[in-house]
Design a protein around this motif. Structure first.
Motif, short mmCIF file in Angstrom:
data_model
loop_
_atom_site.label_atom_id
_atom_site.label_comp_id
_atom_site.label_asym_id
_atom_site.label_seq_id
_atom_site.Cartn_x
_atom_site.Cartn_y
_atom_site.Cartn_z
N ALA A 22 0.84 -1.19 0.00
CA ALA A 22 0.00 0.00 0.00
C ALA A 22 0.88 1.24 0.00
O ALA A 22 2.05 1.19 0.40
CB ALA A 22 -0.91 0.02 1.22
N GLY A 23 0.30 2.36 -0.46
CA GLY A 23 1.07 3.59 -0.50
C GLY A 23 0.19 4.82 -0.54
O GLY A 23 -1.03 4.74 -0.66
N VAL A 24 0.85 5.97 -0.46
CA VAL A 24 0.20 7.28 -0.53
C VAL A 24 1.02 8.14 -1.48
O VAL A 24 2.24 8.16 -1.41
CB VAL A 24 0.14 7.95 0.86
N GLU A 25 0.31 8.84 -2.38
CA GLU A 25 0.98 9.73 -3.33
C GLU A 25 0.42 11.13 -3.12
O GLU A 25 -0.79 11.31 -2.97
CB GLU A 25 0.73 9.24 -4.76
N THR A 26 1.30 12.14 -3.11
CA THR A 26 0.92 13.53 -2.86
C THR A 26 1.44 14.42 -3.98
O THR A 26 2.63 14.41 -4.28
CB THR A 26 1.51 14.01 -1.52
N LYS A 27 0.55 15.21 -4.58
CA LYS A 27 0.94 16.15 -5.62
C LYS A 27 1.68 17.33 -4.99
O LYS A 27 1.22 17.90 -4.01
CB LYS A 27 -0.29 16.71 -6.33
N VAL A 28 2.82 17.71 -5.58
CA VAL A 28 3.54 18.89 -5.13
C VAL A 28 3.55 19.97 -6.21
O VAL A 28 3.80 21.13 -5.92
CB VAL A 28 4.98 18.57 -4.67
N GLN A 29 3.30 19.58 -7.46
CA GLN A 29 3.14 20.47 -8.62
C GLN A 29 2.08 19.81 -9.50
O GLN A 29 1.68 18.67 -9.24
CB GLN A 29 4.44 20.58 -9.41
N ASP A 30 1.68 20.46 -10.57
CA ASP A 30 0.68 19.88 -11.45
C ASP A 30 1.10 18.51 -11.99
O ASP A 30 0.29 17.61 -12.10
CB ASP A 30 0.38 20.80 -12.64
N ASN A 31 2.37 18.36 -12.34
CA ASN A 31 2.83 17.10 -12.93
C ASN A 31 3.86 16.35 -12.09
O ASN A 31 4.44 15.38 -12.54
CB ASN A 31 3.38 17.35 -14.34
N ILE A 32 4.10 16.80 -10.86
CA ILE A 32 5.10 16.17 -9.99
C ILE A 32 4.45 15.73 -8.69
O ILE A 32 3.71 16.49 -8.07
CB ILE A 32 6.26 17.13 -9.69
N SER A 33 4.74 14.50 -8.29
CA SER A 33 4.22 14.02 -7.00
C SER A 33 5.30 13.23 -6.27
O SER A 33 6.25 12.72 -6.88
CB SER A 33 2.97 13.14 -7.21
#
Length: 175
Positions: free
Chosen positions: A134-145
């Motif tokens: 399992a994991g979590v992904e977080t957007k930091v820019q429109d195309n970068i996470s």
């Protein structure tokens, strides 16, 4: 298992574009740093290594479906019963099913196939198995996470089973 993963990937790629785009939709490529806690016949080893990955995902009413391929570099180097065991290279295909909590946060589970070239007592052997986590992904820019993930691989060859618990932190760029 391979046919199921391929079928799921084809379904995601062939899906109609009529659904609303999610923040995590599209093709991506990334790099991860990982720490592996490996267990073979009661012996344990911890090691750091790296991974590159690429995949595609699509969100349908906040439900995320995706597929990913990965290539792991290096890994454990340990002795078990007086025999040296070293992982050289691993690769696999993984399906990801998740939920987009907001346009910035995606939580997901993963399951897939993993294969690794492992040197056992001086001869290279191929191990195959399943990977889940399992994991979590977080957007930091429109195309970068950025993402963090915990997964376990269970690889087997003849009578040797390797359990490899991995903790990763990575960066993904969407196209």
């Amino acid at each position: 298992m391979k046919k199921l993963i391929i079928a799921a990937g084809a379904l995601v790629l062939a899906s109609a574009p009529a659904f609303a785009d999610g923040a995590f939709d599209g093709f991506y490529a990334g790099v991860d740093g990982l720490y592996s806690n490996t267990k073979i016949d009661g012996e344990k080893d911890g090691s750091f290594s790296g991974r590159v990955n690429a995949g595609y995902g699509k969100t349908y009413s906040k439900i995320y479906l995706g597929g990913e391929g990965n290539l792991d570099f290096s890994g454990f180097d340990m002795s078990v019963g007086g025999e040296k065991i070293k992982k050289d290279l691993g690769y696999g295909a993984t399906g990801r099913l998740g939920y987009e909590f907001s346009p910035r946060y995606l939580g997901y589970g993963l399951v897939g196939y993993e294969r690794a070239d492992i040197e056992v007592g001086g001869s290279k052997e191929t191990f195959n198995g399943i990977r889940f986590g399992a994991g979590v992904e977080t957007k930091v820019q429109d195309n970068i996470s950025v993402r963090t993930e915990v997964s376990q691989s269970r690889l087997k060859n003849d009578d040797v089973t390797i359990k490899d618990l991995k903790s990763t932190v990575g960066l993904a760029i969407r196209f």
